[in-house]
Design a protein around this motif. Structure first.
Motif, mmCIF file in Angstrom:
data_model
loop_
_atom_site.group_PDB
_atom_site.id
_atom_site.type_symbol
_atom_site.label_atom_id
_atom_site.label_comp_id
_atom_site.label_asym_id
_atom_site.label_seq_id
_atom_site.Cartn_x
_atom_site.Cartn_y
_atom_site.Cartn_z
ATOM 1 N N ALA A 1 40.343 -0.097 32.224
ATOM 2 C CA ALA A 1 39.145 1.112 32.638
ATOM 3 C C ALA A 1 37.856 0.407 32.736
ATOM 4 C CB ALA A 1 39.281 2.406 31.560
ATOM 5 N N ILE A 2 37.519 -0.277 31.815
ATOM 6 C CA ILE A 2 36.218 -0.619 31.704
ATOM 7 C C ILE A 2 35.819 -1.690 33.130
ATOM 8 C CG2 ILE A 2 34.356 -1.905 30.409
ATOM 9 C CD1 ILE A 2 34.942 0.700 29.590
ATOM 10 N N ALA B 1 37.653 -1.495 35.775
ATOM 11 C CA ALA B 1 37.732 -0.710 36.890
ATOM 12 C C ALA B 1 36.284 0.101 37.260
ATOM 13 C CB ALA B 1 38.642 0.387 36.835
ATOM 14 N N MET B 2 35.428 0.601 35.994
ATOM 15 C CA MET B 2 34.179 0.949 36.493
ATOM 16 C C MET B 2 33.309 0.081 36.725
ATOM 17 S SD MET B 2 34.150 4.305 35.292
ATOM 18 C CE MET B 2 32.539 4.538 35.266
ATOM 19 N N ARG C 1 40.525 5.038 39.422
ATOM 20 C CA ARG C 1 41.359 4.207 38.618
ATOM 21 C C ARG C 1 41.009 3.917 37.235
ATOM 22 N NH1 ARG C 1 46.084 2.729 38.788
ATOM 23 N NH2 ARG C 1 46.006 3.421 36.579
ATOM 24 N N ALA C 2 39.857 3.939 36.891
ATOM 25 C CA ALA C 2 39.183 4.206 35.671
ATOM 26 C C ALA C 2 39.613 5.450 34.754
ATOM 27 C CB ALA C 2 37.642 3.918 35.550
ATOM 28 N N ASP D 1 43.399 5.052 34.027
ATOM 29 C CA ASP D 1 43.291 4.106 32.913
ATOM 30 C C ASP D 1 42.946 4.751 31.353
ATOM 31 O OD1 ASP D 1 44.682 2.042 34.118
ATOM 32 O OD2 ASP D 1 42.553 1.203 34.771
#
Length: 205
Positions: A38-39, A41-42, A49-50, A53
């Motif tokens: 997630a991180i 993706a951010m 996406r984040a 996740d």
């Protein structure tokens, strides 16, 4: 039967508890994978996406409010950077968990940032004012509150907040930069120039 074999049943209970603990620890460890994803993706700007996740991490650690706080913090930072999609995602993580983190300044700052990004300045300011009642000299909260006061057309309150930060953290250029912006908006060019010069001095420039 149970009366004749108390130790046997006790051992069964211990084994069952240990196995349950192992399962919890495994799921807790597995949750780190989607959290890291997630991180990443951010950082790449892949907001949807984040969000997916972060939800995957919460499915693996549903008891852990830190997952919600981590997601809310990530989206709050992105929302202040100008991404409107991050506002709704961040609010969906933070608004439901307030009762589980009473007194958390980070929670208050992140939720205030999201409400500010959503244009709800009064609600954001109320959160920060409440946090200040617990920590009256927190420079980060004072800076955010000063910005909100300026956005709400309260320049005197904004100036007081920024000046208070200059006394709390005299080596920081941040409040002087905010003062320079405020003075420019008010047409106080001489004061703005002095604030800018002070900020550059503190930055070593």
């Amino acid at each position: 039967v149970t009366g004749r074999h108390p130790l046997r049943w006790q051992r069964i209970g211990v084994v069952a508890t240990a196995r349950a603990l192992v399962v919890v620890l495994v799921f807790a460890a597995l949750a780190e994978i989607p959290l890291r994803a997630a991180i990443v993706a951010m950082e790449k700007g892949r907001i949807s996406r984040a969000q997916a996740d972060f939800h995957a991490a919460r499915l693996l650690r549903p008891w852990d409010v830190e997952v919600d706080l981590a997601a809310g913090h990530a989206f709050a930072a992105d929302a202040l950077g100008g991404d409107p999609a991050a506002v709704g995602y961040g609010l969906s993580w933070l608004e439901p968990v307030g009762s589980r983190v009473p007194g958390s300044e980070q929670y208050a700052e992140d939720l205030a940032a999201l409400r500010e990004a959503a244009g709800n300045y009064a609600a954001a300011a109320a959160l920060l004012e409440n946090a200040l009642r617990r920590d009256a000299n927190n420079p980060l909260i004072l800076l955010r509150l000063g910005v909100l006061d300026a956005e709400q057309g309260k320049p005197d309150a904004a100036e007081r907040a920024f000046l208070q930060v200059t006394r709390i953290t005299p080596a920081s250029p941040d409040p002087w930069q905010d003062l320079a912006v405020l003075y420019t908006q008010l047409g106080r060019t001489a004061d703005s120039a002095r604030a800018n010069a002070k900020a550059r001095q503190l930055q070593g420039g």
